[in-house]
Design an enzyme around this catalytic site. Sequence first.
Site, mmCIF file in Angstrom:
data_model
loop_
_atom_site.group_PDB
_atom_site.id
_atom_site.type_symbol
_atom_site.label_atom_id
_atom_site.label_comp_id
_atom_site.label_asym_id
_atom_site.label_seq_id
_atom_site.Cartn_x
_atom_site.Cartn_y
_atom_site.Cartn_z
ATOM 1 N N THR B 189 94.194 61.517 -1.015
ATOM 2 C CA THR B 189 94.655 61.019 0.808
ATOM 3 C C THR B 189 95.966 61.570 0.841
ATOM 4 O O THR B 189 96.457 61.724 0.059
ATOM 5 C CB THR B 189 94.266 59.692 1.215
ATOM 6 O OG1 THR B 189 95.240 59.616 1.905
ATOM 7 C CG2 THR B 189 95.304 59.151 -0.366
ATOM 8 N N GLU B 334 90.392 55.818 0.595
ATOM 9 C CA GLU B 334 90.552 54.511 -0.250
ATOM 10 C C GLU B 334 89.529 53.898 -0.585
ATOM 11 O O GLU B 334 88.759 53.025 -1.272
ATOM 12 C CB GLU B 334 92.072 53.597 0.006
ATOM 13 C CG GLU B 334 93.253 54.725 -0.871
ATOM 14 C CD GLU B 334 93.640 55.220 1.053
ATOM 15 O OE1 GLU B 334 93.314 56.090 1.632
ATOM 16 O OE2 GLU B 334 94.959 55.773 0.886
ATOM 17 N N LYS B 445 96.669 62.484 13.504
ATOM 18 C CA LYS B 445 95.677 61.916 13.222
ATOM 19 C C LYS B 445 94.886 64.049 14.212
ATOM 20 O O LYS B 445 94.515 63.370 15.178
ATOM 21 C CB LYS B 445 94.583 61.764 13.247
ATOM 22 C CG LYS B 445 94.539 60.240 12.632
ATOM 23 C CD LYS B 445 93.497 58.882 12.289
ATOM 24 C CE LYS B 445 93.763 58.016 11.036
ATOM 25 N NZ LYS B 445 92.883 56.724 11.384
ATOM 26 N N TRP B 450 94.341 64.736 8.973
ATOM 27 C CA TRP B 450 95.684 63.872 9.005
ATOM 28 C C TRP B 450 96.953 64.262 8.766
ATOM 29 O O TRP B 450 96.636 65.532 7.273
ATOM 30 C CB TRP B 450 95.659 62.068 8.287
ATOM 31 C CG TRP B 450 94.608 61.329 8.427
ATOM 32 C CD1 TRP B 450 93.272 61.359 9.320
ATOM 33 C CD2 TRP B 450 95.237 60.435 8.180
ATOM 34 N NE1 TRP B 450 93.237 60.423 8.917
ATOM 35 C CE2 TRP B 450 93.161 59.336 8.527
ATOM 36 C CE3 TRP B 450 95.643 59.067 7.013
ATOM 37 C CZ2 TRP B 450 93.381 58.054 8.121
ATOM 38 C CZ3 TRP B 450 95.877 57.616 7.188
ATOM 39 C CH2 TRP B 450 94.147 56.894 7.963
#
Lengths: 548, 548
Positions: B189, B334, B445, B450
Amino acid sequence: MPTVSGQMMQMPLSISSLIRHAARHAGDVEVVSRRVEGDLHRSTYAEVERRSRQVAQALARLGCELGERIGTLAWNGHRHLELFYGISGSGRVCHTVNPRLHADQIAWIINHAQDRVLFFDSTFLPLVEKLAPQLASVAHWVLMTARAQMPADSALKNLHCYEDLLAAEDGQWAWPEFDENTASGLCYTSGTTGMPKGVLYSHRSTVLHALGQVSVDAMGIGSRDVVLPVTPMFHVNAWGVPFAAPMVGAKLVLPGSRLDGASLHELMESERVTFTAGVPTVWLGLITHMKAHRLQFSTLRRTVIGGAACPPAMMRTLEDDFGLEVIHAWGMTETSPLGTLAHLKAKHAALDAESRRALQQKQGKVIYGVDLAIVDADDRPLPWDGCTPGQLLVRGQWVVDHYLGSSESPHIDLAGERWFPTGDVATIDADGYMQITDRSKDVIKSGGEWISSIVLENIAMAHPAVHEAAAIACHHPKWDERPLLVVVRKPGADVSAADLLRFFDGKVASWQVPDDVVFVDELPHTATGKLFKMALRQAYRDHRLPGV
Amino acid sequence: MPTVSGQMMQMPLSISSLIRHAARHAGDVEVVSRRVEGDLHRSTYAEVERRSRQVAQALARLGCELGERIGTLAWNGHRHLELFYGISGSGRVCHTVNPRLHADQIAWIINHAQDRVLFFDSTFLPLVEKLAPQLASVAHWVLMTARAQMPADSALKNLHCYEDLLAAEDGQWAWPEFDENTASGLCYTSGTTGMPKGVLYSHRSTVLHALGQVSVDAMGIGSRDVVLPVTPMFHVNAWGVPFAAPMVGAKLVLPGSRLDGASLHELMESERVTFTAGVPTVWLGLITHMKAHRLQFSTLRRTVIGGAACPPAMMRTLEDDFGLEVIHAWGMTETSPLGTLAHLKAKHAALDAESRRALQQKQGKVIYGVDLAIVDADDRPLPWDGCTPGQLLVRGQWVVDHYLGSSESPHIDLAGERWFPTGDVATIDADGYMQITDRSKDVIKSGGEWISSIVLENIAMAHPAVHEAAAIACHHPKWDERPLLVVVRKPGADVSAADLLRFFDGKVASWQVPDDVVFVDELPHTATGKLFKMALRQAYRDHRLPGV
């Protein structure tokens, strides 16, 4: 083997997590129960969760250890639901006893399970009072009612009032965490041999079953459904619906002991039920009532029918006359119970009505978590061609490994994998649709209840005038099947049908007594000397039973 | 704690069980892929399962140990699907790398994961050739194509042809069984801090996520659906769809790299897609194309929109003009990623359109397996009243425990339970509907991707003329958000917006470069001295970006 572990949270799949989820995220969703007292009781998931915690506290106060079996003899109602969660969620084992069995079987089962406490609806007080002297393991008896409905006097020592037990607890108790393979529930199957066998479910198997059950290709239950399990909670946990409904936050309607057509239709309409599950016999009562009174369903849309094969005419009636989606299903106590459901696939969209119905009449296809195989007498896999019958094997996340108290595994090994032999004979087609072609070792399915042919035969053979006896299923318009006894008398001996049937009095439940006796000169046998029951069934399939 | 275990079969929840199930019970169901080669490739679950076994054999032949990470740089296609199962199902870790990241980030991630083999679509050959010298852990490079499409020459040593590797294997290989907590997949991420973090999924978390995902209150995917994941497989495994579709035997349509409106609409129509999932930006392209050509959907019924908030106008258009059911969803790398979905409850049936839409605009309610909490700055739980915002915490069966290679746990302890702090600020109402009121630590975003504001700020601050910089999200009609830089110059220093933006060249991917710079005299700060970005966002929310 790999040494790298994923780094995701570790938390057990636990039964308490289901009711905690419902209380947190659907706390105001109703649980409506037709109680033995006769009233319609309204609760919510938040209240059921709170009272389940009080059940857990009460069990501790009664001295119940973790892992002990707690018996129930009860209809579908909110207190039974509270027990499901309070008992299992606290680390004890919820043992649902089938009150429709013969008293001797009930006593045998409770003793085999070594139940420590017995919870029961007032319906069963006389039965429990009668059995109590035989039930040495039971230290406490709990009548599932309020103080006002308690009997003034009872033969039972340590008889408690359910509502009093709960009222003494404050609910200040947190759900414990333990291994997800911990035993959570216990059901006995009367199965195909005389001796009942206990299936000990785990938290993990129960939660995974519920996850499979709510999926679109199983029961497809969502938060907007109103779910009424007609199947009793003592029949494989009402097929798991009391776990599935809180998992998705669906309103739950519990019909108590009133399973006649009029009561069920009224309850389905007044509570706006959208989904139900039950055996064909229940639908027979509903259809008769609705046709007689020209009724329809305003909210019911889908039903799962299992426990026995759904007659084609019934499926047509439910679909064409009452606008329901009928989902034929197969399972057993040993499979928690969901094994297969006869949903159509995308490729079947273009089928004509007759071909579609033919598929829906099969027992259906598995959902993820369960797998099927068919094998020949030497355990060699057979082709999935829709016409080769074989012994049906099943394996999966919610399939029994071995029976309670039994060291021997009933399993068959195929290429290193363990498979449970169902005892059924079935075909599987190229699309995975399974159809049972012969019944599991000749069991007689009467109104959704199984009657062991071996038990009946053993009783008959105990009669001094009987040489050999076979108990077989005979078609019955209401009960689907009823037992018929085919008997060879001893040379020179004489006994009438009526005398022989009277011989069953007190040895099995009255509804398990055969409907008729046919006397013959000899019974057919297989090459290995076993009774060839398939030939008998073919010969007497349409035998006219008395009173039909 | 209890010592009694349930006596049900023990079998791991494994990723291989998903494709085995599909091959056995939906073997002829199609997997249709738009390939990089340009053609529409048709496969089936039976073929994908067979070729996945060949992938596993090929990995062994290349000397890959169990537990090793195998990287992919690939679009949504059948070969990528075969890798998902062949890599994870054989006990290795499937590391999907996001090719849209800057080359330096890609190199950093592959080195951090220590990928042993890198599979890539031909699109990414130039990128891989450029990065190869930095990627010491990678021993083999596999171009996901057939021999005819292989380059005549390449700078890559040990460059293999995917189809050749598979052709060398016979598929005579059985899926191994191992602990369900074994690592199966890895996604990084870019999150809210500059450094990417690896989330290491397990077989168990992946299968449980898929079980939750197919349920009616999540994606409601069944065997009769045709599913097109627009979300790339390098974005949290296309939100898990490549696992969910085989689990239920749904036809899978993989769009490759062509995510423009015309290509997607054509594919949805020709393959009769019923369900899709993607970010709002993709829908913007589809809507524009369909309106311009007066098109409709003939089979598409439902779509899940997540990755960024779905604009209300878009939801109205999709529902009213195109007849879709729009399901707003929230999740993160996550959380595998499904956290919440904005399905309505039964109680909302009577709501008017406006109130209904207001609920659907929220991020929604959890499905079983995930739970939410909101806490204040001192980690005290806040009320679920729909108006009190708090730090959003999440826990569940498919939520990260800790990041790869990190010993520190990011978790917060609430009453003895571990919760993952999402970094988002949200409200939760009495029915459990969550709404994000502030973005996770100011991340930007852009079109579902992202952009870390901290990365941009760090680059800006490295410019000799910059005193302080804040990168904030600025509304953009197409990309939802684009980065805007708010800068305080050093006393006496001078730099133009154009100069400052040129300073980003080569330091981040070109689409991550801010759209504009605003120079100010000072930036707002909180009491503790941190940048008060919320005030900045409010001030510059409607800043007119160049070219808009």
